[in-house]
Design a protein around this motif. Structure first.
Motif, PDB file in Angstrom:
ATOM      1  N   ALA A 172       0.818  -1.221   0.000  1.00 45.51           N
ATOM      2  CA  ALA A 172       0.000   0.000   0.000  1.00 45.51           C
ATOM      3  C   ALA A 172       0.853   1.272   0.000  1.00 45.51           C
ATOM      4  O   ALA A 172       0.500   2.257  -0.630  1.00 45.51           O
ATOM      5  CB  ALA A 172      -0.928   0.000   1.210  1.00 45.51           C
ATOM      6  N   HIS A 174       4.525   3.669  -0.398  1.00 46.51           N
ATOM      7  CA  HIS A 174       5.384   3.935  -1.560  1.00 46.51           C
ATOM      8  C   HIS A 174       6.740   3.258  -1.477  1.00 46.51           C
ATOM      9  O   HIS A 174       7.566   3.416  -2.362  1.00 46.51           O
ATOM     10  CB  HIS A 174       5.534   5.448  -1.776  1.00 46.51           C
ATOM     11  CG  HIS A 174       6.037   6.178  -0.568  1.00 46.51           C
ATOM     12  ND1 HIS A 174       5.203   6.829   0.297  1.00 46.51           N
ATOM     13  CD2 HIS A 174       7.281   6.338  -0.083  1.00 46.51           C
ATOM     14  CE1 HIS A 174       5.919   7.372   1.272  1.00 46.51           C
ATOM     15  NE2 HIS A 174       7.190   7.083   1.067  1.00 46.51           N
ATOM     16  N   ASP A 211       2.266   1.300  -3.945  1.00 45.84           N
ATOM     17  CA  ASP A 211       1.096   2.180  -4.092  1.00 45.84           C
ATOM     18  C   ASP A 211      -0.183   1.394  -4.415  1.00 45.84           C
ATOM     19  O   ASP A 211      -1.064   1.907  -5.087  1.00 45.84           O
ATOM     20  CB  ASP A 211       1.332   3.206  -5.226  1.00 45.84           C
ATOM     21  CG  ASP A 211       2.442   4.199  -4.887  1.00 45.84           C
ATOM     22  OD1 ASP A 211       2.693   4.415  -3.694  1.00 45.84           O
ATOM     23  OD2 ASP A 211       3.034   4.759  -5.828  1.00 45.84           O
ATOM     24  N   SER A 212      -0.249   0.162  -3.961  1.00 45.98           N
ATOM     25  CA  SER A 212      -1.389  -0.689  -4.323  1.00 45.98           C
ATOM     26  C   SER A 212      -2.129  -1.131  -3.071  1.00 45.98           C
ATOM     27  O   SER A 212      -1.666  -2.016  -2.353  1.00 45.98           O
ATOM     28  CB  SER A 212      -0.913  -1.920  -5.100  1.00 45.98           C
ATOM     29  OG  SER A 212      -0.192  -1.519  -6.245  1.00 45.98           O
ATOM     30  N   VAL A 213      -3.250  -0.499  -2.816  1.00 41.70           N
ATOM     31  CA  VAL A 213      -4.017  -0.796  -1.607  1.00 41.70           C
ATOM     32  C   VAL A 213      -5.026  -1.901  -1.911  1.00 41.70           C
ATOM     33  O   VAL A 213      -6.055  -1.655  -2.533  1.00 41.70           O
ATOM     34  CB  VAL A 213      -4.759   0.460  -1.099  1.00 41.70           C
ATOM     35  CG1 VAL A 213      -5.471   0.165   0.220  1.00 41.70           C
ATOM     36  CG2 VAL A 213      -3.790   1.626  -0.931  1.00 41.70           C
ATOM     37  N   LYS A 216      -9.046  -1.822  -1.923  1.00 39.54           N
ATOM     38  CA  LYS A 216      -9.533  -0.620  -2.604  1.00 39.54           C
ATOM     39  C   LYS A 216      -9.283  -0.738  -4.108  1.00 39.54           C
ATOM     40  O   LYS A 216     -10.191  -0.693  -4.917  1.00 39.54           O
ATOM     41  CB  LYS A 216      -8.815   0.624  -2.065  1.00 39.54           C
ATOM     42  CG  LYS A 216      -9.271   1.030  -0.695  1.00 39.54           C
ATOM     43  CD  LYS A 216     -10.681   1.620  -0.754  1.00 39.54           C
ATOM     44  CE  LYS A 216     -11.174   2.064   0.601  1.00 39.54           C
ATOM     45  NZ  LYS A 216     -12.576   2.475   0.548  1.00 39.54           N
ATOM     46  N   LEU A 217      -8.001  -0.877  -4.462  1.00 43.03           N
ATOM     47  CA  LEU A 217      -7.622  -0.973  -5.872  1.00 43.03           C
ATOM     48  C   LEU A 217      -8.076  -2.314  -6.445  1.00 43.03           C
ATOM     49  O   LEU A 217      -8.549  -2.402  -7.572  1.00 43.03           O
ATOM     50  CB  LEU A 217      -6.100  -0.831  -5.979  1.00 43.03           C
ATOM     51  CG  LEU A 217      -5.514  -0.624  -7.349  1.00 43.03           C
ATOM     52  CD1 LEU A 217      -5.955   0.714  -7.914  1.00 43.03           C
ATOM     53  CD2 LEU A 217      -3.992  -0.676  -7.285  1.00 43.03           C
ATOM     54  N   MET A 266       8.706   9.220   6.224  1.00 39.92           N
ATOM     55  CA  MET A 266       8.655  10.483   5.490  1.00 39.92           C
ATOM     56  C   MET A 266       9.877  11.365   5.793  1.00 39.92           C
ATOM     57  O   MET A 266      10.000  12.457   5.255  1.00 39.92           O
ATOM     58  CB  MET A 266       7.360  11.237   5.824  1.00 39.92           C
ATOM     59  CG  MET A 266       6.069  10.448   5.600  1.00 39.92           C
ATOM     60  SD  MET A 266       5.913   9.664   3.990  1.00 39.92           S
ATOM     61  CE  MET A 266       5.869  11.070   2.891  1.00 39.92           C
TER      62      MET A 266
ATOM     63  N   ARG B  37       2.387  11.747  -4.115  1.00 38.86           N
ATOM     64  CA  ARG B  37       3.678  12.203  -3.597  1.00 38.86           C
ATOM     65  C   ARG B  37       4.501  12.554  -4.824  1.00 38.86           C
ATOM     66  O   ARG B  37       4.621  11.758  -5.758  1.00 38.86           O
ATOM     67  CB  ARG B  37       4.337  11.090  -2.791  1.00 38.86           C
ATOM     68  CG  ARG B  37       5.537  11.562  -1.959  1.00 38.86           C
ATOM     69  CD  ARG B  37       6.131  10.416  -1.152  1.00 38.86           C
ATOM     70  NE  ARG B  37       6.801   9.478  -2.041  1.00 38.86           N
ATOM     71  CZ  ARG B  37       8.062   9.050  -1.878  1.00 38.86           C
ATOM     72  NH1 ARG B  37       8.766   9.449  -0.846  1.00 38.86           N
ATOM     73  NH2 ARG B  37       8.591   8.209  -2.729  1.00 38.86           N
ATOM     74  N   ASP B  84       4.393   8.966  -6.870  1.00 40.00           N
ATOM     75  CA  ASP B  84       3.372   8.083  -6.309  1.00 40.00           C
ATOM     76  C   ASP B  84       1.962   8.606  -6.496  1.00 40.00           C
ATOM     77  O   ASP B  84       1.722   9.813  -6.438  1.00 40.00           O
ATOM     78  CB  ASP B  84       3.632   7.884  -4.813  1.00 40.00           C
ATOM     79  CG  ASP B  84       4.982   7.243  -4.563  1.00 40.00           C
ATOM     80  OD1 ASP B  84       5.097   6.039  -4.822  1.00 40.00           O
ATOM     81  OD2 ASP B  84       5.913   7.965  -4.166  1.00 40.00           O
ATOM     82  N   PHE B  85       1.052   7.671  -6.698  1.00 40.68           N
ATOM     83  CA  PHE B  85      -0.351   7.985  -6.942  1.00 40.68           C
ATOM     84  C   PHE B  85      -1.132   6.784  -6.417  1.00 40.68           C
ATOM     85  O   PHE B  85      -1.071   5.699  -6.978  1.00 40.68           O
ATOM     86  CB  PHE B  85      -0.556   8.176  -8.448  1.00 40.68           C
ATOM     87  CG  PHE B  85      -1.900   8.745  -8.819  1.00 40.68           C
ATOM     88  CD1 PHE B  85      -2.054  10.109  -9.019  1.00 40.68           C
ATOM     89  CD2 PHE B  85      -3.007   7.925  -8.987  1.00 40.68           C
ATOM     90  CE1 PHE B  85      -3.284  10.647  -9.378  1.00 40.68           C
ATOM     91  CE2 PHE B  85      -4.243   8.458  -9.342  1.00 40.68           C
ATOM     92  CZ  PHE B  85      -4.373   9.822  -9.546  1.00 40.68           C
ATOM     93  N   VAL B  86      -1.832   6.956  -5.293  1.00 41.74           N
ATOM     94  CA  VAL B  86      -2.485   5.835  -4.616  1.00 41.74           C
ATOM     95  C   VAL B  86      -3.987   6.059  -4.543  1.00 41.74           C
ATOM     96  O   VAL B  86      -4.424   7.136  -4.159  1.00 41.74           O
ATOM     97  CB  VAL B  86      -1.964   5.690  -3.168  1.00 41.74           C
ATOM     98  CG1 VAL B  86      -2.370   4.355  -2.582  1.00 41.74           C
ATOM     99  CG2 VAL B  86      -0.470   5.896  -3.085  1.00 41.74           C
ATOM    100  N   GLY B  87      -4.745   5.057  -4.855  1.00 42.87           N
ATOM    101  CA  GLY B  87      -6.187   5.208  -4.725  1.00 42.87           C
ATOM    102  C   GLY B  87      -6.914   4.021  -5.310  1.00 42.87           C
ATOM    103  O   GLY B  87      -6.284   3.034  -5.651  1.00 42.87           O
ATOM    104  N   PRO B  88      -8.215   4.095  -5.430  1.00 41.50           N
ATOM    105  CA  PRO B  88      -9.043   5.155  -4.862  1.00 41.50           C
ATOM    106  C   PRO B  88      -9.246   4.906  -3.379  1.00 41.50           C
ATOM    107  O   PRO B  88      -9.462   3.772  -2.968  1.00 41.50           O
ATOM    108  CB  PRO B  88     -10.353   5.000  -5.629  1.00 41.50           C
ATOM    109  CG  PRO B  88     -10.419   3.540  -5.975  1.00 41.50           C
ATOM    110  CD  PRO B  88      -9.005   3.067  -6.116  1.00 41.50           C
ATOM    111  N   LEU B  89      -9.189   5.967  -2.571  1.00 39.70           N
ATOM    112  CA  LEU B  89      -9.271   5.815  -1.123  1.00 39.70           C
ATOM    113  C   LEU B  89     -10.562   6.441  -0.593  1.00 39.70           C
ATOM    114  O   LEU B  89     -11.190   7.272  -1.259  1.00 39.70           O
ATOM    115  CB  LEU B  89      -8.044   6.466  -0.471  1.00 39.70           C
ATOM    116  CG  LEU B  89      -6.693   5.870  -0.925  1.00 39.70           C
ATOM    117  CD1 LEU B  89      -5.532   6.682  -0.374  1.00 39.70           C
ATOM    118  CD2 LEU B  89      -6.561   4.411  -0.500  1.00 39.70           C
TER     119      LEU B  89
END
Lengths: 464, 287
Positions: A172, A174, A211-213, A216-217, A266, B37, B84-89
């Protein structure tokens, strides 16, 4: 027979006054002479209790023997055949309650420092060999999805890839590494070491999708429908618990997860060079007595706090943190307020936390955890000034996967029900292991669960 | 890396970015958000989706330049990419046939209200939209919103376009009229959502707001985005971002949004200083 040597070789560490101001690793690792001296103390007993004490059954006496004979490549090979993440385990495993606790020499108080030797071998490999060339396994034609790239996921993925299965990890965040990246601080587990071991897992042919939840995804059912033959859930325990007392949503009150994520993942300790800020407290109170509490307190100190308190409701004897970490924290000047529990937090006109009111506690009869139950001392309330509070009371599994996966049974505290030996869940083709099953525990127990599940998944794939 | 397929300047400091994100585009629904990000040293920020195109594999977001991240993003154009590009949340906005729904958009949130109004319309609702901005220059997508609304009222604070005043005024008039409103959806700055909720409360009309607290991971891991709704602490990233506006503790939200005001200023000054140095060096002909 040679006389037993019961003197454990100490590992050099940065001096407390120096290290409390930097993020470099506290423990510096053995030099060769030190590693050799420690390895020579091992009596190579026939019973090998240490091996059984290790959740992933590393061939400990054998790697120590190879090290003693200065056959480092062999030591690396032995270690890595069972443990894909030795640089991590050598640093954060609680060896004192596992392999070292059952060491034959432990009875006489001189147990071999297995963790330090493990770290020595892993560090030697990184410095001298780079990544070992990996022999590609014969492809099985089966695909496995691993959800989460923490210790459980990385271990399961590595083992499955070595058995010839095509493995994809879905992460999920980065970066890969899970709690090893966002939770455990740089000074205890350098991020370059974690990434080195992630790279090793990738070199086995594991595809890591960041970046893969999942939930959700993609859902678990979609993964199974899209051609994955099995799914391993290693999503850990990522949902922070709060105290539930008044004032907890004031500015400056963090969950340990948030505080550590800002600082470690971060890199807020390098703000404004890095964009993510964190509030730098003058007086910081950390609520809790586990390793995460110690990590948070020591991070707050390094950020520049003048006073950092550990506020814990029981006494030091009941603290779940590793002895070594409690000692490290004390040496660095963390103040322990024991038998103390927050009653409420008080804020200023801008909603910033400025004071904390606590109860004094005393210990009563043992509770279900076997530890003596803390009881409020009536009329003992007292206040003290704080400007940052970090709540480190534990975590539970994130409900996202359970909510989106019909047929997956959950138990106490949102954990996923899975067989202890095989990792099988109540849902067909889905395995789980690590904190998602047990609730927050250790890196190595998660790795052990990943290993067992990988073996069972392999068995299932070969028979299907 | 996630490529910017198209950048468009909707006003001088409000920009549209269409990102290549085919997997997210397959799943996105009105009201959900993404976390982006820009690069290695960037922070993670949430942006609510404005549109998506499954065929093209794209997600569109709209944001205003306010802090370091949105200003840094504004230096990127079509063809550039972010880390980074995360979704859909988050949970999607509840879309069903309510009857008459009043959609109130404050400022650049019109971009977020658009897909919600469109979906409500498709579901068979009568959609009355109110679009408000500080002045004429900050207005965009008026025609787009009109197309998915049965009625559109535009307001500006200074009267430079449409009706002079705040969005709460026409909202109150509609509620006072004989026209029955079954639900209000108000999205914009927190202060605007607070006053829309206060406006609708005496009328007992359910009012949905989309909260925008500070977030880090956006997946329920940190609790930074905790809000108090009906006296219960909820995480906006996984329990929201939509909540019942009448239940929200607005003052807590507004206070928590100011947690890093000092740091945000420091970060922005540092970034603008660097931009200044770069443009000076450029004008001197250095690289």
């Amino acid at each position: 027979m040679a006389k037993l040597n019961l003197n454990r070789v100490e590992m050099p560490r940065q001096k407390p006054g120096v290290r409390a101001k930097n993020y470099n690793e506290v423990a510096l690792g053995y030099r060769w002479e030190q590693a050799l001296e420690e390895a020579q103390r091992c009596i190579q007993c026939p019973k090998q209790p240490c091996k059984a004490g290790c959740p992933v059954q590393v061939d400990i006496p054998e790697f120590i023997l190879a090290l003693r004979d200065n056959n480092m490549e062999e030591a690396v090979r032995i270690m890595k055949s069972k443990n894909s993440l030795p640089g991590i385990c050598g640093r954060v495993c609680p060896q004192e309650t596992q392999c070292e606790e059952v060491c034959t020499l432990a009875k006489k108080g001189g147990q071999i420092a297995i963790g330090r030797l493990e770290r020595y071998v892993a560090d030697w490999e990184r410095e001298h060999m780079g990544a070992l060339p990996v022999k590609p396994a014969k492809p099985s034609g089966k695909k496995v999805a691993v959800v989460g790239s923490g210790p459980a996921g990385l271990t399961a993925a590595a083992d499955l890839a070595r058995l010839g299965h095509a493995v994809t990890i879905f992460e999920a965040l980065h970066v890969a590494g899970g709690v090893l990246m966002y939770g455990i601080p740089e000074f205890r587990l350098p991020k370059a070491i974690v990434q080195g071991e992630v790279k090793y897992v990738a070199s086995l042919g594991v595809d890591i999708k960041l970046d893969s939840v999942v939930g959700k995804l993609l859902t678990i059912d979609e993964l199974l429908k899209n051609g994955y033959d099995a799914v391993f859930l290693g999503t850990g325990a990522g949902l922070p618990m709060f105290i539930g007392c008044p004032g907890e949503n004031l500015n400056g009150i963090y969950s340990a997860n948030e505080f550590l994520t800002r600082v470690n993942l971060m890199k807020a300790y390098r703000f404004p060079e890095y964009d993510t800020p964190v509030r730098i407290g003058r007086r910081v109170a950390v609520i809790g007595g586990g390793n995460v509490a110690m990590d948070s307190a020591r991070c707050a100190l390094r950020l520049g706090a003048e006073k950092v308190y550990i506020v814990y409701r029981r006494s030091e004897a009941e603290m779940p943190a590793r002895r070594e970490e409690v000692e490290n924290a004390k040496e660095e000047g963390i103040i322990f307020k024991l038998l103390t529990n927050p009653k409420q937090f008080l804020g200023d006109e801008k909603n910033n936390v400025c004071q904390m009111e606590c109860h004094e506690m005393e210990l009563g009869e043992p509770d279900e955890s076997g530890r003596r139950r803390p009881v409020i001392k009536e009329g003992s309330e007292f206040k003290f000034d704080v400007d940052v509070v970090i709540v480190a009371l534990g975590t539970t599994p994130n409900p996202l996967i359970a909510q989106t996966t019909p047929g997956l049974e959950t138990g106490k505290g949102g954990t996923v029900v899975a067989d202890e030996e095989t990792g099988q869940t109540k849902k067909k083709k889905v395995w789980a292991g690590g904190d998602i099953v047990t609730g927050a525990a250790t890196v190595i127990s998660a790795m052990g669960a990943g290993k067992k599940a990988a073996a069972d998944i392999d068995k299932f794939l070969r028979n299907s | 890396m996630y490529k910017i397929l198209r950048r468009e300047d909707l006003t001088p400091n409000i920009h549209l970015y269409k990102f290549e994100a085919p997997e997210v585009a397959r799943k996105a629904k009105p009201g959900q958000f993404v976390v982006i990000r820009i690069d290695e040293r960037g922070e993670r920020i949430p942006l609510t989706v404005a549109d998506w195109d499954e065929k093209e594999g794209s997600i569109t977001v709209v944001c205003m330049e306010v802090g370091t991240t949105t200003q840094r993003l504004a230096t990127l154009g079509t063809g550039d990419a972010i880390a980074d590009f995360v979704g859909p949340l988050g949970r999607p906005t509840e879309i069903e046939k309510f009857g008459t729904v009043c959609c109130v958009a404050g400022g650049f949130a019109v971009a977020v209200v658009m897909p919600i109004a469109r979906a409500l319309k498709q579901e068979g609702n009568e959609v009355i939209s109110i679009l408000g901005a500080r002045n004429k220059d900050l207005l965009f997508w008026e025609d787009e919103l009109r197309r998915v609304s049965d009625q559109l009222i535009v307001t500006t604070d200074d009267g430079s376009y449409g009706r002079k005043g705040l969005v709460t005024e026409p909202l109150k008039e509609i509620l006072e009229s004989n026209h029955k409103v079954d639900r209000v959806i108000a999205i914009g700055p927190s202060i605007m959502m607070k006053f829309c909720s206060l406006t609708t409360k005496p009328f007992g009309v359910k009012t949905i707001v989309s909260l925008n607290p500070i977030m880090v991971d956006g997946t329920g891991m940190c609790g930074c985005c905790r809000v108090s709704v009906g006296g219960v602490t909820r995480f906006a990233c996984v329990d929201g971002p939509d909540f019942d506006g009448h239940q929200v503790d607005w003052d807590l939200l507004l206070a928590r949004q100011k947690t890093y005001l000092g740091e945000e200023k420091r970060s922005l000054e540092r970034w603008q200083g660097q931009c200044g140095e770069k443009s000076e060096a450029k004008s001197r002909g250095e690289k």
